[in-house]
Design an enzyme around this catalytic site. Structure first.
Site, PDB file in Angstrom:
ATOM      1  N   HIS A  53      16.287   7.336   2.873  1.00  0.00           N
ATOM      2  CA  HIS A  53      17.392   7.762   1.990  1.00  0.00           C
ATOM      3  C   HIS A  53      16.875   8.514   0.760  1.00  0.00           C
ATOM      4  O   HIS A  53      17.505   8.475  -0.298  1.00  0.00           O
ATOM      5  CB  HIS A  53      18.248   6.573   1.532  1.00  0.00           C
ATOM      6  CG  HIS A  53      18.606   5.625   2.627  1.00  0.00           C
ATOM      7  ND1 HIS A  53      19.701   5.786   3.432  1.00  0.00           N
ATOM      8  CD2 HIS A  53      17.967   4.514   3.086  1.00  0.00           C
ATOM      9  CE1 HIS A  53      19.752   4.803   4.321  1.00  0.00           C
ATOM     10  NE2 HIS A  53      18.698   4.013   4.141  1.00  0.00           N
TER      11      HIS A  53
ATOM     12  N   GLU B  74      11.552  28.164   1.321  1.00  0.00           N
ATOM     13  CA  GLU B  74      13.010  28.368   1.284  1.00  0.00           C
ATOM     14  C   GLU B  74      13.463  29.375   2.342  1.00  0.00           C
ATOM     15  O   GLU B  74      14.497  29.199   2.982  1.00  0.00           O
ATOM     16  CB  GLU B  74      13.434  28.830  -0.116  1.00  0.00           C
ATOM     17  CG  GLU B  74      13.317  27.716  -1.147  1.00  0.00           C
ATOM     18  CD  GLU B  74      13.511  28.209  -2.580  1.00  0.00           C
ATOM     19  OE1 GLU B  74      14.054  29.307  -2.783  1.00  0.00           O
ATOM     20  OE2 GLU B  74      13.105  27.479  -3.504  1.00  0.00           O
TER      21      GLU B  74
ATOM     22  N   ASN C   2       7.883  29.899  -7.635  1.00  0.00           N
ATOM     23  CA  ASN C   2       8.880  29.401  -6.697  1.00  0.00           C
ATOM     24  C   ASN C   2       8.341  29.258  -5.258  1.00  0.00           C
ATOM     25  O   ASN C   2       7.515  30.051  -4.831  1.00  0.00           O
ATOM     26  CB  ASN C   2      10.081  30.359  -6.665  1.00  0.00           C
ATOM     27  CG  ASN C   2      10.786  30.427  -8.008  1.00  0.00           C
ATOM     28  OD1 ASN C   2      10.808  29.440  -8.742  1.00  0.00           O
ATOM     29  ND2 ASN C   2      11.326  31.590  -8.336  1.00  0.00           N
TER      30      ASN C   2
ATOM     31  N   SER D  55       9.586  34.687 -11.067  1.00  0.00           N
ATOM     32  CA  SER D  55      10.946  35.081 -11.402  1.00  0.00           C
ATOM     33  C   SER D  55      10.881  36.331 -12.275  1.00  0.00           C
ATOM     34  O   SER D  55       9.957  36.494 -13.065  1.00  0.00           O
ATOM     35  CB  SER D  55      11.631  33.938 -12.163  1.00  0.00           C
ATOM     36  OG  SER D  55      12.650  34.451 -12.996  1.00  0.00           O
TER      37      SER D  55
ATOM     38  N   LYS E 164       8.162  30.444 -14.078  1.00  0.00           N
ATOM     39  CA  LYS E 164       8.494  30.039 -12.712  1.00  0.00           C
ATOM     40  C   LYS E 164       7.439  30.389 -11.674  1.00  0.00           C
ATOM     41  O   LYS E 164       6.830  31.448 -11.710  1.00  0.00           O
ATOM     42  CB  LYS E 164       9.813  30.709 -12.292  1.00  0.00           C
ATOM     43  CG  LYS E 164      10.996  30.163 -13.038  1.00  0.00           C
ATOM     44  CD  LYS E 164      11.377  28.814 -12.524  1.00  0.00           C
ATOM     45  CE  LYS E 164      12.543  28.945 -11.749  1.00  0.00           C
ATOM     46  NZ  LYS E 164      13.515  28.582 -11.188  1.00  0.00           N
TER      47      LYS E 164
END
Ligand code: ARG
Length: 473
Positions: A156, A290, A285, A277, A283
């Site tokens: 969970h 993704e 990333n 970014s 940043k």
């Protein structure tokens, strides 16, 4: 507009119809397989006496020349033709005149395209398998180096019990290993040659379908000509297996994204595999992960598209089936790209072992072991569960961990606790005691790693026939 038919027509094809119908913009992808299929077909026609020896030689040499010229870039595949089959036949007729016109004896574009697509896909199955193999090697290297890197195991997305990084990675190893088995399995099921099925009902020529099948590295000919030209099951199976690969990659990506977050900091993705970014200078990333997660939807879509395209098609060939190509090509290219990039990212990623261990310590991941301690000292499990629940609550109120309590504090909740509780709930003990097959304990893990190394040392692909070199030599 250049097409192979027209005799029974009294009008030119409308240009828009021609464009709508044409497939050369994408079926040129299997030019190699198309020409290899033609060489095998010609050789078989020669062996059967349907073509003379001279015709056989001229046609074989002619197709080989065209293939070499296309490969070297000397000859460009012209979109002026309807499909790759027409392009090759026209090029042959241009060179050999009337002999070139004999190439298509005893063949239809229906069995030809069925063959080309099958051969193309067969090769791609091998390449997908190879990329999965490389991914497994990268995962196993991480496992080998991290049998004692403690981290929280989650259920969970809540910290549950301590595991090791080797163990966590081992779960992905099993997934990608099954993906490889699926590749092998599909390969063997689909490796039958449809050439000789004709348009749908075979041909009246005395073709030796076993011979063409062997020349092209198949296990034999397909046994029903209507099925031969209209079976796309193997594509559906392959797409389904590719979807499963993507589902696994996507779960893995999701974890990398979470682990890479400011809150977790379990991993640091190498600069070469992250992006910045345009506005926020701080940043870094996890775009690769993704994108892999995102592209999963696209691959799932191709499976759903093909299933839907096939569901209403009566026997045998129908033009709807031309739609298989762009979908399958796109799915294959997407999955191959994702596998290669993900493996690269995994090979260069850094694991913050201290953060992982600290996180496992802070999350009461040893609560089950504390309960097991009580059970081993005669407390029924349900009571032990309740006692440790109280301890956890006590710890939460004081912002501390079970191992940091004093023996007096523990005894105040249950007198059963003795000094050896601290050893029993240490991270090392919690993990090391889990020694059943498949569990994270170091000795159990090492045995599994040895088995996986043995598995990776064998490759089913090496036993496949070397048909291509033989055919083209
Ligand atoms: N481009 C066609 C396809 O991909 C080739 C087969 C054409 N056959 C035909 N009867 N029109 O399916």
């Amino acid at each position: 507009m250049a097409q192979l038919w027209g005799g029974r027509f009294t009008k030119e094809t409308d240009q828009l119809v021609y464009n709508f119908n044409a497939s050369i913009s994408f079926d040129k992808k299997f030019y190699r397989q198309d020409m290899e299929g033609s060489i095998a077909h010609v050789k078989m026609l020669g062996k059967q006496g349907i073509l003379t020896e001279q015709e056989t030689e001229e046609l074989t040499a002619g197709v080989k020349d065209i293939l070499n010229e296309v490969e070297s870039g000397e000859l460009e595949i012209s979109h002026e033709y309807e499909d790759i089959h027409s392009f090759v036949e026209a090029a042959l007729i241009e060179r050999l005149g009337d002999t070139g016109k004999k190439l298509h004896t005893g063949r239809s574009r229906n069995d030809q395209v069925a063959l080309d697509m099958r051969m193309y896909t067969r090769q791609e199955i091998l390449e997908t398998d190879q990329l999965l193999d490389e991914m497994l090697n990268a995962v196993l290297r991480i496992m080998d180096q991290n049998v004692d890197t403690f981290m929280p195991g989650f259920t969970h997305l809540q910290k549950a019990q301590p595991v090791t990084l080797a163990h966590h990675m081992g779960a992905y190893f099993e997934m990608f290993k099954r993906d490889r088995f699926r590749m092998e399995d599909i390969y063997h099921r689909m490796n039958y040659c449809p050439l000789g099925s004709g348009a749908l009902a075979g041909t009246t020529y005395d073709l030796d379908r076993y011979y063409t099948a062997e020349l092209l590295g198949f296990d034999g000919p397909t046994l029903n000509s209507m099925d031969g030209v209209s079976d796309r099951d193997y594509l559906i199976e392959y797409l389904s297996a590719l979807c499963t690969v993507m589902m696994h990659l996507s779960r893995f990506s999701e974890e990398i994204i979470i682990w890479n977050s400011n809150e977790y900091q379990f991993v640091e993705i190498d600069d070469a595999y992250s992006t910045g970014s345009s506005i926020m200078p701080q940043k870094k990333n996890p775009d690769i992960a993704e994108l892999v997660r995102g592209k999963t939807g696209r691959v799932y879509g191709s499976l759903m598209s093909l299933l839907t395209t096939m569901k209403g098609i009566p026997l045998a060939y129908n033009k709807d089936m031309q739609e298989d190509k762009e979908l399958v090509f796109d799915a294959i290219d997407t999955v191959k790209g994702c596998l290669a990039l993900f493996t690269g990212m995994l090979t260069t990623i850094r694991f913050n072992k201290d953060k992982m261990e600290e996180s496992a310590k802070k999350g009461f991941t040893n609560a089950t072991d504390a309960a097991d301690y009580l059970v081993n000292h005669g407390v029924p499990f349900r009571d032990a569960h309740g006692i440790v629940g109280q301890i956890v609550l006590y710890c939460i109120e004081r912002k501390t961990a079970i191992d940091d309590l004093s023996l007096d504090e523990l005894k105040a909740i249950s007198p059963v606790f003795e000094e050896d509780i601290f050893e029993a709930v240490s991270m090392k003990t919690c993990v090391e005691k889990r020694l059943t097959v498949g569990a994270p304990g170091q000795e159990a893990m090492k045995k599994v790693i040895a088995m996986e190394k043995e598995y990776l040392s064998q490759d089913w692909k090496k036993d496949l026939p070397d048909w291509e070199n033989k055919l083209l030599k």
